[in-house]
Enzyme design. Structure first.
Site, PDB file in Angstrom:
ATOM      1  N   LYS A 155      45.024  -2.027 -49.047  1.00 15.94           N
ATOM      2  CA  LYS A 155      45.904  -2.741 -48.116  1.00 15.94           C
ATOM      3  C   LYS A 155      46.832  -3.660 -48.893  1.00 15.94           C
ATOM      4  O   LYS A 155      46.425  -4.254 -49.887  1.00 15.94           O
ATOM      5  CB  LYS A 155      45.052  -3.569 -47.132  1.00 15.94           C
ATOM      6  N   GLN A 156      48.077  -3.742 -48.430  1.00 17.19           N
ATOM      7  CA  GLN A 156      48.978  -4.748 -48.984  1.00 17.19           C
ATOM      8  C   GLN A 156      49.648  -5.473 -47.830  1.00 17.19           C
ATOM      9  O   GLN A 156      50.318  -4.869 -46.998  1.00 17.19           O
ATOM     10  CB  GLN A 156      50.044  -4.140 -49.896  1.00 17.19           C
ATOM     11  N   GLU A 170      50.889 -11.549 -48.076  1.00 15.47           N
ATOM     12  CA  GLU A 170      50.374 -12.566 -48.989  1.00 15.47           C
ATOM     13  C   GLU A 170      49.607 -11.989 -50.179  1.00 15.47           C
ATOM     14  O   GLU A 170      49.575 -12.607 -51.237  1.00 15.47           O
ATOM     15  CB  GLU A 170      49.423 -13.507 -48.220  1.00 15.47           C
ATOM     16  N   ARG A 182      47.339  -8.330 -52.074  1.00 13.63           N
ATOM     17  CA  ARG A 182      46.869  -6.948 -52.126  1.00 13.63           C
ATOM     18  C   ARG A 182      45.348  -6.963 -52.036  1.00 13.63           C
ATOM     19  O   ARG A 182      44.699  -7.851 -52.592  1.00 13.63           O
ATOM     20  CB  ARG A 182      47.302  -6.275 -53.427  1.00 13.63           C
ATOM     21  N   LYS A 196      40.627  -9.447 -53.435  1.00 14.64           N
ATOM     22  CA  LYS A 196      41.871  -9.912 -52.811  1.00 14.64           C
ATOM     23  C   LYS A 196      42.680 -10.648 -53.871  1.00 14.64           C
ATOM     24  O   LYS A 196      42.205 -11.621 -54.458  1.00 14.64           O
ATOM     25  CB  LYS A 196      41.564 -10.846 -51.640  1.00 14.64           C
ATOM     26  N   ASP A 235      43.200 -17.609 -38.617  1.00 12.81           N
ATOM     27  CA  ASP A 235      43.647 -16.259 -38.235  1.00 12.81           C
ATOM     28  C   ASP A 235      42.524 -15.542 -37.495  1.00 12.81           C
ATOM     29  O   ASP A 235      42.132 -14.435 -37.850  1.00 12.81           O
ATOM     30  CB  ASP A 235      44.071 -15.479 -39.485  1.00 12.81           C
TER      31      ASP A 235
END
Length: 231
Positions: A20-21, A24, A26, A40, A138
């Site tokens: 995933k990228q 903020e 990768r 991360k 989040d």
């Protein structure tokens, strides 16, 4: 020494699987010390002044690690932190193998009582997190994982992705946390108002500070409605 460590991390990540990228960071999947690991790595923002960018990125990384460790010390399930390299802004975390997101679980489950019990568990864990003065930043059902297959037949609920988290005792910040979850919850899972209400009731029963947080949550909802009316 730190530069050599950072170069070793970069070489390690070249062999890892990029899964995933985001805006903020990768996110990679790898084996670290023989364990399934998620890495991360925050990357530089070219539009920011390099010195400012380094300070902000370092602070974000520190806050994320601090929040995870504070949760784990309080008995809240969150990934183990295996290793942190502050030069390359990389965090090596336990991969929660055999898990699925709460988002997927809600979408695939018909049993209303099962979902109600899950909502109560989420409320209890968020109350515990806020009582430790951790604000997630989040909260969505995609950032909660259920790991099934424990010996007693129960599933374990994990909180993940603390990238926007910070430490705060302010009821306003905790109210915003719940408001973000409420907006994400009701938009992702339509017709679940009663389920979210059950989550909040569980939060209220588990937290010593719920009344102040809920007062702020009501104020934030009112501000949100006013903005919607103004457009």
């Amino acid at each position: 020494m730190s530069q050599e460590k950072s170069m070793a991390v970069q070489e390690f990540l070249r062999q890892a699987e990029l899964i995933k990228q985001g805006a903020e960071a990768r996110v990679y999947r790898a084996q670290f010390l023989g364990k399934p690991t998620i890495v991360k790595q925050r990357f530089p923002k070219r539009y920011r002044h390099p010195v400012l960018d380094e300070k902000l990125t370092h602070r974000r990384t520190v806050q994320e690690v601090r929040s995870i460790l504070r949760c784990r010390r309080a008995g809240i399930s969150a990934p183990v932190v295996y290793f942190v390299d502050y030069t390359s802004h990389s965090i090596f975390l336990e991969e929660i193998v055999g898990s699925s997101t709460v988002r997927d679980y809600i979408a695939s489950t018909d049993g209303s009582e099962d979902l109600g019990l899950l909502a109560e568990r989420v409320g209890q864990i968020l109350a515990q997190m806020h009582d430790e003065d951790v604000v997630h930043g989040d909260l969505t059902t995609s950032n909660m994982l259920l790991r099934h297959g424990l010996a007693d037949g129960e599933s374990e609920l994990f909180l993940i992705d603390f990238g926007l988290s910070y430490i705060s005792a302010l009821p306003e910040d905790k109210g915003v946390d719940l408001y973000v979850l409420e907006k994400a919850f009701l938009s992702t899972h339509p017709n679940t108002e009663a389920l979210f209400e059950r989550l909040l009731k569980s939060y209220a029963a588990a937290s010593n500070k719920a009344s102040a947080v809920f007062k702020k949550l009501d104020e934030i909802r009112l501000r949100g409605r006013k903005r919607s009316m103004v457009g």
